[in-house]
Design a protein around this motif. Structure first.
Motif, PDB file in Angstrom:
ATOM      1  N   ILE A  40      -5.361 -18.167   7.427  1.00  0.00           N
ATOM      2  CA  ILE A  40      -4.934 -18.454   6.056  1.00  0.00           C
ATOM      3  C   ILE A  40      -4.363 -19.865   5.973  1.00  0.00           C
ATOM      4  CG2 ILE A  40      -3.250 -17.842   4.275  1.00  0.00           C
ATOM      5  CD1 ILE A  40      -3.690 -14.918   5.050  1.00  0.00           C
ATOM      6  N   ARG A  41      -3.600 -20.277   6.994  1.00  0.00           N
ATOM      7  CA  ARG A  41      -3.074 -21.647   7.011  1.00  0.00           C
ATOM      8  C   ARG A  41      -4.200 -22.677   6.976  1.00  0.00           C
ATOM      9  NH1 ARG A  41       2.214 -22.074   7.312  1.00  0.00           N
ATOM     10  NH2 ARG A  41       3.403 -20.496   8.415  1.00  0.00           N
ATOM     11  N   LEU A  42      -5.355 -22.338   7.574  1.00  0.00           N
ATOM     12  CA  LEU A  42      -6.515 -23.231   7.556  1.00  0.00           C
ATOM     13  C   LEU A  42      -7.317 -23.097   6.257  1.00  0.00           C
ATOM     14  CD1 LEU A  42      -7.771 -22.742  11.223  1.00  0.00           C
ATOM     15  CD2 LEU A  42      -6.525 -24.692  10.282  1.00  0.00           C
ATOM     16  N   GLY A  43      -6.934 -22.162   5.384  1.00  0.00           N
ATOM     17  CA  GLY A  43      -7.613 -21.987   4.099  1.00  0.00           C
ATOM     18  C   GLY A  43      -8.877 -21.161   4.179  1.00  0.00           C
ATOM     19  N   GLN A  44      -9.041 -20.363   5.223  1.00  0.00           N
ATOM     20  CA  GLN A  44     -10.252 -19.576   5.402  1.00  0.00           C
ATOM     21  C   GLN A  44     -10.063 -18.173   4.836  1.00  0.00           C
ATOM     22  OE1 GLN A  44     -10.824 -19.858   9.619  1.00  0.00           O
ATOM     23  NE2 GLN A  44     -11.802 -21.847   9.455  1.00  0.00           N
ATOM     24  N   ILE A  45      -9.929 -18.097   3.520  1.00  0.00           N
ATOM     25  CA  ILE A  45      -9.696 -16.826   2.840  1.00  0.00           C
ATOM     26  C   ILE A  45     -10.483 -16.813   1.542  1.00  0.00           C
ATOM     27  CG2 ILE A  45      -7.592 -17.723   1.779  1.00  0.00           C
ATOM     28  CD1 ILE A  45      -6.470 -14.879   1.894  1.00  0.00           C
ATOM     29  N   ASN A  46     -10.986 -15.636   1.162  1.00  0.00           N
ATOM     30  CA  ASN A  46     -11.780 -15.497  -0.050  1.00  0.00           C
ATOM     31  C   ASN A  46     -11.317 -14.262  -0.816  1.00  0.00           C
ATOM     32  OD1 ASN A  46     -13.701 -15.506  -2.019  1.00  0.00           O
ATOM     33  ND2 ASN A  46     -15.438 -15.232  -0.669  1.00  0.00           N
ATOM     34  N   LEU A  47     -10.982 -14.452  -2.093  1.00  0.00           N
ATOM     35  CA  LEU A  47     -10.500 -13.359  -2.950  1.00  0.00           C
ATOM     36  C   LEU A  47     -11.526 -12.931  -3.989  1.00  0.00           C
ATOM     37  CD1 LEU A  47      -6.909 -14.610  -3.844  1.00  0.00           C
ATOM     38  CD2 LEU A  47      -7.523 -12.847  -2.220  1.00  0.00           C
ATOM     39  N   LYS A  48     -12.740 -13.434  -3.911  1.00  0.00           N
ATOM     40  CA  LYS A  48     -13.683 -13.304  -5.016  1.00  0.00           C
ATOM     41  C   LYS A  48     -13.910 -11.864  -5.487  1.00  0.00           C
ATOM     42  CE  LYS A  48     -17.955 -15.280  -6.628  1.00  0.00           C
ATOM     43  NZ  LYS A  48     -19.112 -16.085  -6.300  1.00  0.00           N
ATOM     44  N   ASP A  49     -14.153 -10.929  -4.597  1.00  0.00           N
ATOM     45  CA  ASP A  49     -14.440  -9.551  -5.001  1.00  0.00           C
ATOM     46  C   ASP A  49     -13.314  -8.591  -4.631  1.00  0.00           C
ATOM     47  OD1 ASP A  49     -16.933 -10.256  -6.018  1.00  0.00           O
ATOM     48  OD2 ASP A  49     -17.870 -10.109  -4.047  1.00  0.00           O
ATOM     49  N   ALA A  50     -12.116  -9.103  -4.463  1.00  0.00           N
ATOM     50  CA  ALA A  50     -10.998  -8.273  -4.015  1.00  0.00           C
ATOM     51  C   ALA A  50     -10.380  -7.491  -5.179  1.00  0.00           C
ATOM     52  CB  ALA A  50      -9.939  -9.144  -3.350  1.00  0.00           C
ATOM     53  N   TYR A  51      -9.845  -6.330  -4.852  1.00  0.00           N
ATOM     54  CA  TYR A  51      -9.107  -5.509  -5.814  1.00  0.00           C
ATOM     55  C   TYR A  51      -8.063  -4.711  -5.046  1.00  0.00           C
ATOM     56  CZ  TYR A  51     -12.102  -1.748  -4.118  1.00  0.00           C
ATOM     57  OH  TYR A  51     -12.750  -0.847  -3.316  1.00  0.00           O
ATOM     58  N   CYS A  52      -7.169  -4.065  -5.769  1.00  0.00           N
ATOM     59  CA  CYS A  52      -6.104  -3.288  -5.138  1.00  0.00           C
ATOM     60  C   CYS A  52      -6.315  -1.807  -5.409  1.00  0.00           C
ATOM     61  CB  CYS A  52      -4.743  -3.710  -5.678  1.00  0.00           C
ATOM     62  SG  CYS A  52      -4.338  -5.416  -5.310  1.00  0.00           S
ATOM     63  N   SER A  53      -5.977  -0.986  -4.406  1.00  0.00           N
ATOM     64  CA  SER A  53      -6.102   0.466  -4.573  1.00  0.00           C
ATOM     65  C   SER A  53      -4.859   1.148  -4.017  1.00  0.00           C
ATOM     66  CB  SER A  53      -7.353   0.976  -3.855  1.00  0.00           C
ATOM     67  OG  SER A  53      -7.219   0.793  -2.465  1.00  0.00           O
ATOM     68  N   PHE A  54      -4.651   2.378  -4.461  1.00  0.00           N
ATOM     69  CA  PHE A  54      -3.501   3.171  -4.043  1.00  0.00           C
ATOM     70  C   PHE A  54      -3.967   4.256  -3.088  1.00  0.00           C
ATOM     71  CE2 PHE A  54      -2.488   1.534  -8.215  1.00  0.00           C
ATOM     72  CZ  PHE A  54      -1.218   1.037  -8.039  1.00  0.00           C
ATOM     73  N   LYS A  55      -3.150   4.516  -2.053  1.00  0.00           N
ATOM     74  CA  LYS A  55      -3.432   5.627  -1.142  1.00  0.00           C
ATOM     75  C   LYS A  55      -2.116   6.098  -0.553  1.00  0.00           C
ATOM     76  CE  LYS A  55      -6.053   7.071   2.842  1.00  0.00           C
ATOM     77  NZ  LYS A  55      -6.863   6.660   3.983  1.00  0.00           N
ATOM     78  N   ASP A  56      -1.792   7.351  -0.769  1.00  0.00           N
ATOM     79  CA  ASP A  56      -0.577   7.978  -0.230  1.00  0.00           C
ATOM     80  C   ASP A  56       0.694   7.226  -0.608  1.00  0.00           C
ATOM     81  OD1 ASP A  56      -2.190   9.883   0.975  1.00  0.00           O
ATOM     82  OD2 ASP A  56      -2.345   8.751   2.845  1.00  0.00           O
TER      83      ASP A  56
END
Length: 155
Positions: A40-56
């Motif tokens: 992440i410090r190097l900027g190698q992250i992609n959020l394009k199709d990310a979403y949040c879900s609930f479990k327990d």
């Protein structure tokens, strides 16, 4: 997001602003391993199709891609694994209720460092229809044209 002292923006999810109306924003910590933080410090992250879900009773981010760290060898984890978000229990229950009743969804909007900690800004979002997307594109183009004309007049 305004630039503040101790905050370094890593990435933002521009597609989320195009596809959703963002009603509320929340800040959450994220549970990572050491090599993921280095990526992440190097900027190698992609959020394009990310979403949040609930479990327990917990909140997870799904679809966030963090590229494996080059020098991490056996310590690298799966780049597409579910990652737990760290929030207070009351906030999680409140968000759970809103997503179940009102037709909202949780989308990660940006990832940034607050001092030395990785934080995720998540938005409580409503989906845009096709005509809403066209309206926002038309407004953006109109503003761009107005700026272009004003710039040429000021010369």
């Amino acid at each position: 997001m305004a630039i503040q002292k101790g905050i370094k923006q890593v990435t933002s999810n521009k597609k989320a602003w195009h596809d959703y109306f963002v009603d509320e924003k929340y800040e959450a910590g994220i549970e990572l391993v050491g090599t993921e933080v280095k990526s992440i410090r190097l900027g190698q992250i992609n959020l394009k199709d990310a979403y949040c879900s609930f479990k327990d009773g917990e909140l997870f981010v799904v679809g966030m891609h963090i590229s494996p760290y080059e020098k991490g060898n056996i310590f690298n984890k799966d780049p597409m694994r579910k990652r737990r978000l760290l929030m207070h229990k009351k906030e999680i229950l409140s968000l759970f209720g809103k997503t179940k009743q009102d037709g909202y969804t949780l989308i990660p909007l940006s990832v940034y460092f607050r001092n030395s900690r990785v934080k995720v800004e998540i938005g409580l979002c409503r989906g845009k229809k096709l005509h809403d997307k066209r309206d926002s594109i038309a407004k953006r183009d109109a503003n761009r044209e107005i700026d272009r004309v004003m710039k040429s007049r000021n010369r």
